[in-house]
Enzyme design. Structure first.
Site, PDB file in Angstrom:
ATOM      1  N   ARG A   1      52.339 -47.563  45.050  1.00 54.63           N
ATOM      2  CA  ARG A   1      51.294 -47.643  44.462  1.00 54.63           C
ATOM      3  C   ARG A   1      51.451 -48.371  42.936  1.00 54.63           C
ATOM      4  O   ARG A   1      52.351 -48.066  42.211  1.00 54.63           O
ATOM      5  CB  ARG A   1      50.581 -46.316  44.215  1.00 54.63           C
TER       6      ARG A   1
ATOM      7  N   ASP B   1      43.386 -50.499  53.310  1.00 53.23           N
ATOM      8  CA  ASP B   1      42.447 -51.162  52.636  1.00 53.23           C
ATOM      9  C   ASP B   1      42.337 -51.460  51.197  1.00 53.23           C
ATOM     10  O   ASP B   1      41.969 -52.439  50.778  1.00 53.23           O
ATOM     11  CB  ASP B   1      41.086 -50.594  53.271  1.00 53.23           C
ATOM     12  N   GLY B   2      42.995 -50.455  50.645  1.00 51.11           N
ATOM     13  CA  GLY B   2      43.310 -50.686  49.089  1.00 51.11           C
ATOM     14  C   GLY B   2      43.978 -51.892  48.664  1.00 51.11           C
ATOM     15  O   GLY B   2      43.443 -52.858  48.095  1.00 51.11           O
TER      16      GLY B   2
ATOM     17  N   ASP C   1      46.384 -44.086  59.923  1.00 48.62           N
ATOM     18  CA  ASP C   1      45.206 -43.357  60.336  1.00 48.62           C
ATOM     19  C   ASP C   1      44.123 -44.081  61.311  1.00 48.62           C
ATOM     20  O   ASP C   1      43.453 -43.392  61.676  1.00 48.62           O
ATOM     21  CB  ASP C   1      44.386 -43.127  58.929  1.00 48.62           C
TER      22      ASP C   1
ATOM     23  N   ARG D   1      54.393 -39.653  59.717  1.00 49.92           N
ATOM     24  CA  ARG D   1      55.095 -41.153  59.346  1.00 49.92           C
ATOM     25  C   ARG D   1      56.292 -41.259  59.570  1.00 49.92           C
ATOM     26  O   ARG D   1      56.905 -42.270  59.657  1.00 49.92           O
ATOM     27  CB  ARG D   1      54.800 -41.058  57.673  1.00 49.92           C
TER      28      ARG D   1
ATOM     29  N   SER E   1      56.237 -50.027  86.199  1.00 50.89           N
ATOM     30  CA  SER E   1      56.909 -51.190  86.080  1.00 50.89           C
ATOM     31  C   SER E   1      55.673 -52.159  85.605  1.00 50.89           C
ATOM     32  O   SER E   1      55.719 -53.416  85.235  1.00 50.89           O
ATOM     33  CB  SER E   1      57.153 -51.782  87.353  1.00 50.89           C
TER      34      SER E   1
HETATM   35  P1  ADP Z   1      46.305 -48.426  50.826  1.00 55.05           P
HETATM   36  O1  ADP Z   1      46.610 -49.905  50.800  1.00 55.05           O
HETATM   37  O2  ADP Z   1      47.224 -47.499  51.811  1.00 55.05           O
HETATM   38  O3  ADP Z   1      44.736 -48.140  50.866  1.00 55.05           O
HETATM   39  P2  ADP Z   1      46.000 -47.770  47.893  1.00 55.05           P
HETATM   40  O4  ADP Z   1      44.602 -47.665  47.989  1.00 55.05           O
HETATM   41  O5  ADP Z   1      46.930 -46.906  47.064  1.00 55.05           O
HETATM   42  O6  ADP Z   1      46.663 -48.071  49.528  1.00 55.05           O
HETATM   43  O7  ADP Z   1      46.522 -49.157  47.439  1.00 55.05           O
HETATM   44  C1  ADP Z   1      47.808 -49.697  47.097  1.00 55.05           C
HETATM   45  C2  ADP Z   1      47.784 -50.412  46.204  1.00 55.05           C
HETATM   46  O8  ADP Z   1      47.051 -51.786  46.196  1.00 55.05           O
HETATM   47  C3  ADP Z   1      47.431 -49.955  44.737  1.00 55.05           C
HETATM   48  O9  ADP Z   1      48.388 -49.206  44.169  1.00 55.05           O
HETATM   49  C4  ADP Z   1      47.188 -51.212  44.114  1.00 55.05           C
HETATM   50  O10 ADP Z   1      48.302 -51.822  43.514  1.00 55.05           O
HETATM   51  C5  ADP Z   1      46.453 -52.315  45.103  1.00 55.05           C
HETATM   52  N1  ADP Z   1      45.167 -51.993  44.924  1.00 55.05           N
HETATM   53  C6  ADP Z   1      44.509 -51.115  45.617  1.00 55.05           C
HETATM   54  N2  ADP Z   1      42.914 -51.525  45.095  1.00 55.05           N
HETATM   55  C7  ADP Z   1      43.063 -52.441  44.614  1.00 55.05           C
HETATM   56  C8  ADP Z   1      42.091 -53.100  43.676  1.00 55.05           C
HETATM   57  N3  ADP Z   1      40.750 -52.655  43.796  1.00 55.05           N
HETATM   58  N4  ADP Z   1      42.491 -54.183  42.961  1.00 55.05           N
HETATM   59  C9  ADP Z   1      43.728 -54.767  42.804  1.00 55.05           C
HETATM   60  N5  ADP Z   1      44.745 -54.119  43.372  1.00 55.05           N
HETATM   61  C10 ADP Z   1      44.235 -52.867  44.138  1.00 55.05           C
END
Ligand code: ADP
Length: 552
Positions: free
Chosen positions: A88, A119-120, A166, A301, A529
């Site tokens: 992260r 999605d983050g 998930d 995981r 098969s």
């Molecule tokens: P996931 O990808 O599993 O949903 P996270 O939401 O923790 O996990 O996102 C992983 C990383 O992606 C974050 O630590 C950050 O570096 C980056 N990230 C997430 N959201 C944003 C955002 N809105 N803008 C920029 N970077 C982001």
């Protein structure tokens, strides 16, 4: 993709550079995805860079961004987690961090980025893409890169691969890692059920899914669980009485084991958390049953990726590179998803937005909509789970009867298919017969009417509980028809491999001679098969590939 299609792509990426990273929570199959992106990238003639430690590596640069060769990804397809690390990264959520990341990419001539994450991570990638030209302008102003370099790499192409156990991303049937997590959960359920059955126990199993009930739903379907709690479908008020009554009823019918599956984000209609301990205390205080809670944490995981995840990741990784090659400044950023058995490109922004909309729907208690937004396959699984978990009296008793038999070699999943067909037919008010030993058993009269509870616990059992034989109907046609008559069988469901196809064909061809054979007949393909026509997957093939891999 056809081999001709692949051949056309050879060297079309010469002069380009692609960076690949994994970000967010790790998921089994990420390594297979990185391997596929790397090797496909090399195949098309591009330079491929692996970025270590997710966005943090992009921000920090240096040794975190390494040029890869074919061997860099040797021997990783079978490994869980991600060998290039995931993190992260707070810095990447700031413009300053992304400026550093842009500099680290552009100075290596990289303007194509493949991100495997949730999605983050994908949202972050899209923000990066939108800001890219502004970031390069700033780097030029600060004298860190030349205007020429900025112009040469004026656009950042990005592509996403969804790595998430998930299966919580809208628009794709499966995310990378979900199948392996399910396999892990199923193994654990199988292990616990043996001990729980010996002692007449109820067990409450908590699986991952703070916001998404996919793992809980599918493991409940796969284990025939008595009750299921998922965030998308909180139970009706008063569920406590209903659940206890249902557990009591199943005990009274001889069931020695009760399984309750709960997603960690389970909530009530009013949005309060429902915890596994609350359920345990409820069962103990109201029914006095010996009840145990098992909370499955990171084991979900863990371990090696399933065959499905390895293949999925490989397929999606190849498509990701093709998508990068074809991207123009005007093409929307895309995520590679799975539709049926095909890799498809989804518009990233819309898919992320729809995924967020599910959460909004849950927050606003629009639960039915939340289930629909999760997609057709989720909705379908939910309907099937509800239909098969508990017997409601059929609205009308039909005059129709159905006989179910297994034919050919045993294949994993045959028993689950029999259970499912038996229960669906009973729920519709039909009389249901199960037949032992295939067509031969039908000819010998090994035909028994079956009840709902007789098929309880069948989902997790391998082989064929009905018994299966390869004998074809032509060797015993008169006797077989005699029994269709004797038991008044109005339709046949044959679960099996190629012999099932051949056998049903013989029955159809004999219709001119026997009126009794002018009935609906249906086949469910089941053969390890996977060599029968009309389906991309036959029952048993996925389990067989996993078994073959684990014995290597
Ligand atoms: P996931 O990808 O599993 O949903 P996270 O939401 O923790 O996990 O996102 C992983 C990383 O992606 C974050 O630590 C950050 O570096 C980056 N990230 C997430 N959201 C944003 C955002 N809105 N803008 C920029 N970077 C982001």
């Amino acid at each position: 993709m056809s081999s001709a299609g692949l051949e056309k792509l050879r060297m079309t990426g010469a002069g380009r550079a692609i960076a690949a990273l994994t970000s967010g929570g790790d998921a089994q199959g990420m390594n297979a995805a990185i391997r596929a992106v790397t090797r496909m990238g090399i195949y098309v003639g591009a330079k491929v860079y692996l970025v270590y430690e997710g966005y943090q590596g992009l921000v920090d640069g240096g040794d975190n961004i390494k040029l890869a060769n074919w061997q860099s990804v040797t021997n990783i397809i079978q490994l869980g987690g991600t060998v290039i690390g995931s993190a992260r990264c707070k810095a990447f959520t700031t413009r300053e961090g992304r400026l550093a990341a842009a500099f680290n990419l552009v100075k290596r001539g990289i303007s194509n980025l493949c991100v495997c994450g949730g999605d983050g991570s994908l949202t972050g990638a899209n923000i990066f893409r939108a800001e890219w030209s502004g970031l390069l302008e700033e780097l030029v102003q600060k004298g860190r890169i030349t205007a020429e370099t900025a112009q040469k790499h004026g656009h950042l192409n990005i592509v996403g691969l969804v790595g998430s156990i998930d299966n919580d991303f809208c628009g794709t049937d499966m995310t990378i890692g979900a199948d392996s997590a399910l396999n892990r959960i199923t193994e654990i359920i199988d292990a616990i059920t043996t001990t729980a059955t010996s002692h007449q126990r109820t067990f409450v199993l908590e699986v991952m899914g703070r916001h998404c009930g996919y793992l809980a739903l599918v493991s409940a379907l796969a284990s025939g669980a008595d009750w299921l709690f998922i965030p998308e479908a909180p139970p009706e008020d008063g569920w406590e009485e209903l659940m206890c009554a249902r557990l009591e009823e199943s005990r009274s019918k001889g069931c020695r084991l009760n399984i309750i599956i709960i997603a960690e984000g389970a909530i009530s209609r009013s949005g309060e958390a429902i915890t596994s301990n609350y359920i345990k205390d409820l069962v103990v205080s109201r029914l006095g049953y010996d009840t145990r809670v098992t909370v499955l944490g990171h084991v979900q995981r863990g371990g090696t990726p399933s065959a499905f995840d390895r293949v999925l990741s490989s397929k999606l990784g190849v498509e990701a590179v093709v998508a990068l090659l074809e991207a123009t400044p005007d093409t929307p950023a895309c995520v590679i998803g799975l539709s049926g058995n095909q890799a498809v490109r989804l518009p990233l922004v819309e898919a992320v937005e729809m995924t967020k909309e599910v959460q909004r729907a849950m927050n606003e208690k629009r639960f039915e909509e939340a289930i629909q937004l999760r997609g057709r396959s989720f909705e379908n699984n939910w309907s099937i789970y509800k239909l098969l978990a508990y017997q409601k009296p059929a609205a009308v008793q039909s005059e129709h009867s159905i006989a179910i038999l297994n034919v050919g070699a045993p294949a994993a999943g045959m028993n689950a298919a029999v259970r499912s067909a038996v229960r669906v037919a009973l729920a519709s008010g039909h009389r249901v017969y199960i037949v032992n030993d295939g067509f031969e058993g039908l000819a010998k009269g090994a035909v028994n009417e079956v009840s709902w509870n007789q098929v309880a616990g069948w989902t997790g059992l391998g082989g064929s509980l009905l018994g299966t034989k390869r004998t074809l109907p032509s060797t015993c046609m008169d006797k077989l028809v005699e029994n269709l008559n004797k038991f008044s069988i109005h339709s046949l469901l044959v679960i099996g491999g190629f012999e099932a196809y051949e056998g049903v064909l013989e029955l159809v061809e004999a219709r001119g001679r026997y009126d009794e054979l002018c009935i609906p007949m249906c086949i469910i393909p089941a053969t390890i098969s996977n060599n029968v026509p009309g389906t991309e997957f036959s029952l048993g093939s996925d389990t067989a590939v996993n078994a073959a891999m684990s014995t290597q």
